[in-house]
Design an enzyme around this catalytic site. Structure first.
Site, PDB file in Angstrom:
ATOM      1  CG  MET A  94       5.957   2.232  -0.165  1.00 40.09           C
ATOM      2  SD  MET A  94       6.320   0.991   1.128  1.00 40.09           S
ATOM      3  CE  MET A  94       6.536   2.024   2.582  1.00 40.09           C
ATOM      4  CD  GLU A  95       1.760   5.805  -2.340  1.00 35.99           C
ATOM      5  OE1 GLU A  95       1.949   4.572  -2.449  1.00 35.99           O
ATOM      6  OE2 GLU A  95       2.533   6.654  -2.831  1.00 35.99           O
ATOM      7  CG  ASP A 138      -2.713  12.264  19.541  1.00 38.02           C
ATOM      8  OD1 ASP A 138      -1.955  12.518  20.498  1.00 38.02           O
ATOM      9  OD2 ASP A 138      -3.337  13.145  18.926  1.00 38.02           O
ATOM     10  CG  LEU A 173      15.157   6.095  -1.243  1.00 37.60           C
ATOM     11  CD1 LEU A 173      16.045   4.879  -1.210  1.00 37.60           C
ATOM     12  CD2 LEU A 173      15.869   7.260  -1.893  1.00 37.60           C
ATOM     13  CB  CYS A 174       8.114   6.711  -1.561  1.00 37.92           C
ATOM     14  SG  CYS A 174       6.519   6.016  -1.934  1.00 37.92           S
ATOM     15  CG  HIS A 175       9.002   6.620  -7.772  1.00 37.71           C
ATOM     16  ND1 HIS A 175       9.461   5.422  -7.301  1.00 37.71           N
ATOM     17  CD2 HIS A 175       9.933   7.055  -8.657  1.00 37.71           C
ATOM     18  CE1 HIS A 175      10.621   5.130  -7.889  1.00 37.71           C
ATOM     19  NE2 HIS A 175      10.927   6.094  -8.710  1.00 37.71           N
TER      20      HIS A 175
END
Lengths: 159, 159, 159, 159, 159, 159
Positions: free
Chosen positions: F114-115, F129, F78-80
């Site tokens: 969020m980024e 990793d 739901l992130c723009h």
């Protein structure tokens, strides 16, 4: 005549290209589209009120539609990338079908009808993916733009 | 009854999940699907033989469908990734419609009907994208699986 | 004649398609490719031993090449998806150029020369991106397959 | 000592590369991982039983985790692409936290712990995205592999 | 001296980063780039006028270039995402080569030369993919920026 | 109370949707976030100053974080989508942990926390990793927003 009389995306020599929209004004734009999935009544019952917790299956399809709207310019070759500023995906069911209606908003230089159509189509295919074990004959129809507003060509609604 | 009586992708507690296909055998699989775009006769004329060099517009849609087939598992949330081993996208036109038929092959553990449906849907949306300046009312219908073969559930064709 | 005399990816009617490789055997395959970026000696000096900590700029390009190899089938429309099982990207510099050599391995039904070429090309473009502020005239040349092995057509090296 | 004493993905000259796994056997593999999101009790109440219809918010996070598992090799630069054959994402809540446990399966040449970790991380970030308007201080902790099985290094569980 | 004397994308400590362009003005920008593919005359004949319907093979490469332009910031690690507002990809052939010229436009804060270069490179690799069965020795050269305009550094053309 | 008292992304009927941000003002925005990876001292030694050329392993993780920031809206449902205008990813190590701090900038209508979180998380998973062959028990904790500025809700820092 409200519409242009030439196919876009095609140059005089016939070569496909992404049309130049550099000079179009940035405006608020909205488009709404739909898709309808037809299946059997017993499948609708399972989907809506039956063995499934309410909404879970449709929640998957709703998310798929929203996320697909954001990928539209990667899927439709000549479609311009747009900063989508809002997406809704709604479902209504009757005895043997699910109707999906999407609304997409942006503030940009091109319309968002392709985003709305892509969201509706992918949501419908996702419902199919979840019911195909019980009805592989299900069919998606009536994918179409319902309305659009904003932009130079003015507001429009399918009558 | 040839089909299972439960919706896949949903667990007893209703939570969506990608079903475990680890134990399914690897077999050759083929699926074919279609989509039909309806527009006006003059648009079909433009599209097929008119101002457009033959094939260019449909070539764009064909490529879009092929490339979308490869992105299916990124678009359909619970769809398994598959190594697509062949894709064809064909068009036939009549007076006021374009019929798109896709065939997808793989050697894998799940069927490729979602890939065939995705290719057909995206090809149809791409045709819409190229004609929407002259017919924004165009509509896509009859997205459905035509046949599938390979896999435990046996061969199947829409009669 | 070691090579086929027909263009692949094209059907008798001329329509592009992803060729069917369902019946090709799964074998170990390796391909190596290169790209060469030409710039000014002072830029090479900056790039290799100068103001930049050793390797950092080339580390960015190396990663870009490796990651691009994994995206090849999403970039090249008719390319089959392949499970890449190993990628190396190496740089050698002389007075005014950087040579990029890539090697890609897979166990699959088609060769990996497109993956090797894509890795080399994207690595070269990434070097350009990092030096364009000091030499926008830099040029990439000699993108080509160096060798391939595995598969029905046998081993091959550019002499 | 069950573990190798050398860092993988690094060559003698220190250059990153995707390690060659061409000769590793194809086996069934499973990995499980977790992430824990900490927030306030009132937010947990809203999330689980409050103003939200049960499951909807977590359904979004579950889908995000499943879809992210399929994108792992595009996000983690040196990670090998793998055909994910099953993914589950589960949530348990206590007074002030949400614990996310993921399980990923494949039949392939490398393990799927990165896929399980990526699914858990993205699901946790998605929960954060949905609660950040009411608790921007929420924190994600304890992202770790819980167990893995299959492959040459044998089964392993965090004690 | 028209160009900066420092490599961009590198901080004083040598760490790569995406440079901050927040304060750069939004302007109309255009960049043009090229790539040249060298092959045998008989392959050019096949490609242009021979067994292939005119344009189909080049149509595939054209679409690949346009779609790649939109993926540039996902391929080139430190490249800023840009809303591409127009792309053209053109081909000219002589006896033994195909020259690809791309033009990309945007209204944004950074130039689009990486998009133009990426479009040219991917279009060239796509042509290679389609002819490699008849000429695996084909080579791509002369990937370079031809001109750019817009932005603080002024207009520039390769003389 | 500085924060809204309702969960975003959820409508009255509980359906997830991408909230409409069409009417929010375009402003400069910055967000900073972190993640911390815990491992053994001997692994930190190998990572920082040991067998690895300095920076190479961290260079891989840095790039992974930067590239992930650009994919945030494709990962978080739901992130723009946002035009990221700058990203930095920094590492500090102590005896048994690596702390990753990210800063993301944009000029847009929504924040970039969020980024920043996605960049930190993917960078941490990438470090995992690269060390998992020597410490599969390594754990990522303390993923959180450190500060944000710009936008209607004002500046904020975790005290």
């Amino acid at each position: 005549m409200a519409e242009s009389d030439a196919l876009t995306h095609v140059r005089p020599d016939g070569a496909a290209h992404m049309v130049d929209v550099s000079n179009k004004p940035v405006t608020a734009r909205i488009a709404s589209a739909q898709a309808v999935l037809h299946t059997r009544p017993d499948v609708i019952a399972l989907l809506v009120a039956g063995e499934l917790p309410k909404g879970e299956a449709l929640a998957v399809a709703r998310l798929a539609g929203i996320m697909a709207a954001k990928q539209t310019s990667a899927l439709i070759p000549l479609c311009h990338p747009l900063p989508v500023s809002g997406v809704t995906v709604d479902f209504t069911t009757d005895e043997s079908s699910v109707r999906i209606v999407t609304t997409v908003k942006t503030t940009g230089v091109t319309g968002v009808e392709m985003e709305a159509l892509t969201a509706a189509s992918v949501a419908a295919l996702t419902v199919y993916d979840m019911i195909k074990a019980v009805d592989r004959s299900a069919r998606v129809t009536d994918i179409e733009v319902l309305s659009k507003s904003g932009g130079a060509s003015g507001d429009w609604s399918r009558e």
